[in-house]
Design a protein around this motif. Structure first.
Motif, short mmCIF file in Angstrom:
data_model
loop_
_atom_site.label_atom_id
_atom_site.label_comp_id
_atom_site.label_asym_id
_atom_site.label_seq_id
_atom_site.Cartn_x
_atom_site.Cartn_y
_atom_site.Cartn_z
N ALA A 60 6.94 -9.01 6.62
CA ALA A 60 8.26 -9.56 6.30
C ALA A 60 8.18 -10.56 5.15
N ASP A 61 7.12 -11.37 5.13
CA ASP A 61 7.03 -12.37 4.06
C ASP A 61 5.77 -12.16 3.23
N PHE A 62 5.88 -11.27 2.23
CA PHE A 62 4.75 -11.00 1.36
C PHE A 62 4.51 -12.19 0.45
N ARG A 63 3.23 -12.66 0.48
CA ARG A 63 2.91 -13.78 -0.40
C ARG A 63 1.74 -13.39 -1.28
N GLU A 64 1.71 -13.94 -2.46
CA GLU A 64 0.64 -13.60 -3.39
C GLU A 64 -0.72 -13.94 -2.83
N ASP A 65 -0.80 -15.00 -1.97
CA ASP A 65 -2.09 -15.39 -1.43
C ASP A 65 -2.22 -15.01 0.06
N GLY A 66 -1.33 -14.12 0.54
CA GLY A 66 -1.37 -13.72 1.95
C GLY A 66 -2.64 -12.97 2.28
N VAL A 67 -3.01 -13.01 3.57
CA VAL A 67 -4.24 -12.35 4.02
C VAL A 67 -3.96 -10.88 4.35
N ASN A 68 -4.79 -10.00 3.81
CA ASN A 68 -4.69 -8.56 4.09
C ASN A 68 -3.28 -8.02 3.93
N GLN A 69 -2.65 -8.37 2.81
CA GLN A 69 -1.31 -7.84 2.55
C GLN A 69 -1.37 -6.93 1.34
N LEU A 70 -0.62 -5.84 1.42
CA LEU A 70 -0.60 -4.89 0.32
C LEU A 70 0.84 -4.49 0.02
N LYS A 71 1.10 -4.23 -1.25
CA LYS A 71 2.41 -3.76 -1.64
C LYS A 71 2.31 -2.30 -2.04
N GLY A 72 3.33 -1.52 -1.74
CA GLY A 72 3.26 -0.12 -2.13
C GLY A 72 4.60 0.57 -2.00
N ARG A 73 4.56 1.92 -2.18
CA ARG A 73 5.79 2.69 -2.13
C ARG A 73 5.60 3.82 -1.14
N VAL A 74 6.61 4.05 -0.30
CA VAL A 74 6.51 5.12 0.71
C VAL A 74 6.49 6.47 0.01
N GLU A 75 5.48 7.26 0.27
CA GLU A 75 5.39 8.54 -0.42
C GLU A 75 5.66 9.72 0.53
N ASP A 76 5.17 9.61 1.75
CA ASP A 76 5.34 10.69 2.73
C ASP A 76 5.73 10.12 4.07
N ILE A 77 6.60 10.84 4.78
CA ILE A 77 6.93 10.42 6.15
C ILE A 77 6.77 11.64 7.05
N ALA A 78 5.98 11.49 8.10
CA ALA A 78 5.85 12.56 9.10
C ALA A 78 6.44 12.05 10.40
N TYR A 79 7.53 12.68 10.82
CA TYR A 79 8.22 12.24 12.04
C TYR A 79 7.69 13.03 13.22
N LEU A 80 7.07 12.36 14.18
CA LEU A 80 6.46 13.05 15.32
C LEU A 80 7.23 12.82 16.62
N GLY A 81 8.42 12.22 16.50
CA GLY A 81 9.18 11.95 17.71
C GLY A 81 8.93 10.55 18.20
N ASP A 82 7.81 10.37 18.90
CA ASP A 82 7.51 9.03 19.42
C ASP A 82 7.10 8.06 18.31
N VAL A 83 6.34 8.57 17.37
CA VAL A 83 5.94 7.71 16.25
C VAL A 83 6.23 8.44 14.95
N SER A 84 6.18 7.67 13.86
CA SER A 84 6.24 8.29 12.54
C SER A 84 5.03 7.83 11.76
N ILE A 85 4.49 8.74 10.96
CA ILE A 85 3.35 8.38 10.11
C ILE A 85 3.87 8.22 8.69
N TYR A 86 3.56 7.07 8.08
CA TYR A 86 3.97 6.82 6.71
C TYR A 86 2.76 6.79 5.82
N ARG A 87 2.87 7.47 4.69
CA ARG A 87 1.80 7.37 3.69
C ARG A 87 2.33 6.53 2.56
N ILE A 88 1.61 5.44 2.31
CA ILE A 88 2.10 4.48 1.33
C ILE A 88 1.13 4.40 0.16
N ARG A 89 1.66 4.61 -1.03
CA ARG A 89 0.84 4.54 -2.25
C ARG A 89 0.77 3.08 -2.65
#
Lengths: 266, 378
Positions: free
Chosen positions: B307-336
């Protein structure tokens, strides 16, 4: 558009006719009253009666049946052992050679088998005194040499189809190797053993060439008698005998077919 | 009710005084020049449900067959209950096996199949009858007793095979892909049944499987095998959460791997510089030397939206959603993410799909905690 089926059916009919009309004619003429084989005069079973009075022919038939039965039994034992070695013992030393030598009699001309065995028997008699003369024993040995190859082929096919884990499961459940063989392997390859036996029996029963080489005086097999009597003119007795043989062979083939089919279903 | 800590201390493989029921001591099996099993040692304890897991051709089946006595090791020893059985033939071992093909004897009825092993033990007819009845009842197949194997369905055959292998009351049962031939739904039910049966009878099970889900649900411990060697032996949880090498990490479930090298250590945490984003900060169970090449491994479900991306945040990455696989209970997102790497993230679909927040091409920030992944050195 409906496909026209009659051309195919005609070809089929000709094929069957070519194969079976001679045999049907033979059966028909065995019930002919006339002495002339080619002239139909009326129905009669007198040739069958005469056949059963012909001692020479009956002796020959009995000899042939005995040889065929002993041959078939020995061929099944040896052929099964050979098939076992080939299927179950992987790549042992000399496997290729063994396989080649085992199947060679399938393609070897009968004349050569017969002649070479004759030479062998004569040489053996001169050096070790056995076999003493030629007759039942030599014919049987000669027949076993080639019919075991046929049995080996049949049993081998069956054995290699068999799921190896069946035997492993039996062993895992505490059965020793001999017990595994008797309780699991044998019952499962039994259909192949039966058809192998019948095949070997038939091969022996109608062999003329090899038997002629290795037979001795007083050991004339049925095909030899038929062949020599036909040269002096066909007697309708031979037709009667041939009819009986056709009936027996047909029965055997049917039994073998049924047992093979059952085996496959299991 | 024992607490978790107490139960933990009861696990035999953590108790240095416990005596293993089955001990495999440096077993090697060579077929020609190929090592099917390469210097494998294992200790398996009474009452365990132990799984050998690996892809086909990894040597797991060969190892199992050596335990059954159907294959003899090229070197090494096998001990069952303290007795060296390495040279004991299959028919004399106190072990039974359930075969992958079930190997039911086609010319015998269900009853005769189950009775076969008892007959070899020269058990009396009355005892045999009782035991067969007991087995039929245990696996609920009494009404099939007169049938032949070709008159049974796949699931029924599996039960008969199990009954037959249990009939001699073995202390150790080997199962080769026990559920491999069943369809998916039947497999799931049978998994639980198998575990219940094993717990009730107190028999030690060693199974071979290539199905990681199956191994995860049923086993007390799993040995992951590859190329004839054991990569890791541990509980299903530990195998999943704390794999010790890349191969195990990738074999079980899916996982994000970031290659890099150690640039700093702080307490029990290491800082790893990778090609993706800023250096990552991860907990490590082992001290690490600076400059060591390592791989940071994080499971997709350990990733979460940030929710709060910071330049010095720990283990935070920015990206763009490329693929979504909807499995019903969960969805898998592939983020570039930066530098072209794809990161996989699994989110539970708490809201119905139509109201989902994420959509294709959306810019997102993701993060994970330093404790929810591992640092692999090999």
């Amino acid at each position: 558009m409906r496909r026209r089926r009659w051309p195919l059916l005609t070809v089929l009919a000709f094929g069957y006719a070519f194969l079976y009309v001679p045999i049907l004619l033979l059966i028909l003429y065995s019930f002919n009253e006339s002495r002339l084989v080619t002239v139909w005069t009326g129905f009669s079973t007198k040739w069958y009666v005469e056949l059963f009075r012909n001692k020479q022919l009956l002796d020959a038939a009995w000899l042939s049946v005995r040889i065929a039965a002993v041959n078939a039994t020995l061929a099944v034992v040896l052929g099964t052992l050979a098939a076992n070695a080939l299927v179950r013992h992987g790549t042992f030393r000399g496997r290729t050679g063994f396989e080649l030598l085992l199947t060679a009699p399938l393609v070897m001309p009968d004349v050569i088998i017969g002649l070479s065995l004759l030479l062998l028997f004569v040489a053996m008699q001169q050096t070790i005194g056995w076999p003493d003369g030629r007759g039942f024993t030599t014919i049987t040995i000669a027949h076993v040499t080639f019919s075991m190859a046929y049995v080996a082929v049949v049993v081998r096919a069956r054995l290699s189809q068999m799921d190896r884990s069946l035997e492993e499961a039996a062993m895992d459940l505490g059965a020793r190797p001999l017990r595994v063989y008797l309780a699991i392997t044998l019952p499962l390859i039994a259909p192949a053993l039966l058809s192998g036996w019948l095949l070997a029996f038939t091969l022996s029963l109608d062999d003329l060439v090899i038997a002629s080489f290795v037979a001795g005086p007083g050991s004339t097999t049925l095909p030899m008698v038929i062949y020599s009597s036909v040269r002096m003119g066909v007697s309708p007795q031979i037709n009667a005998l041939a009819t009986i043989i056709v009936a027996v062979v047909t029965l055997a083939v049917v039994i073998a077919g049924i047992s093979m089919r059952r085996g496959r279903g299991a | 009710m024992a607490t978790l800590a107490e139960r933990r201390s009861l696990e035999p493989w953590q108790d240095p005084k416990a005596v293993p029921y089955l001990r495999i001591d440096r077993i090697t099996k060579k077929f020609g020049d190929v090592y099917a099993v390469d210097d494998v040692s294992l200790e398996i304890f009474q009452g365990e449900f132990f799984s050998l897991l690996g892809s086909s051709g990894c040597g797991k089946s060969t190892l199992l067959r050596m335990l059954a006595g159907l294959e003899y090791p090229s070197s090494g020893r096998i001990y069952i209950d303290g007795v060296d059985v390495t040279d004991v033939p299959a028919y004399s071992r106190p072990v039974n096996m359930m075969f992958q093909s079930y190997a039911l004897f086609p010319h015998m009825s269900v009853e005769q199949n189950i009775e076969f092993g008892l007959k070899q033990d020269r058990m009396s007819r009355r005892e045999r009858g009782e035991r067969v009845g007991e087995m039929l009842e245990l696996l609920k197949i009494t009404e099939l007793r007169k049938r032949r194997p070709d008159q049974l369905s796949g699931g029924q055959r599996q039960r008969v095979a199990l009954a037959r292998s249990l009939a001699k009351h073995p202390k150790l049962l080997l199962l080769d892909e026990p559920l491999g031939a069943l369809d998916k739904r039947l497999r799931e039910n049978t998994q639980f049944e198998l575990v219940n049966l094993q717990e009730r009878l107190g028999i030690t099970f060693v199974t071979v499987t290539h199905d990681q889900e199956e191994a995860m649900t049923m086993s007390t411990r799993i040995a992951v095998m590859d190329a004839g060697q054991i990569m890791q032996v541990d509980t299903p949880t530990a195998i999943y959460e704390f794999p010790t090498c890349r191969l195990v990490a990738e074999f079980i479930g899916s996982i994000n791997l970031f290659e890099g090298k150690v640039v700093a250590t702080e307490g029990d945490e290491v800082v790893v510089e990778t090609r993706v984003g800023r250096p990552m900060r991860m907990r490590s169970f082992h001290p690490m030397v600076l400059g060591t090449p390592v791989t940071v491994a994080v499971r997709p479900e350990k990733m979460r939206l940030c929710a709060d991306f910071r330049e010095d945040g720990v283990n935070q990455l920015k990206g763009r959603v490329e693929d979504i696989a909807y499995l019903g209970d969960v969805s898998i997102y592939r983020i570039r993410v930066g530098d072209g790497a794809l990161v996989e993230m699994t989110l539970t679909n708490v809201q119905p799909r139509t109201e989902q927040a994420l959509t294709w091409e959306q810019e997102v920030a993701i993060e994970w905690s330093p404790t929810s992944g591992v640092v692999l050195t090999e």
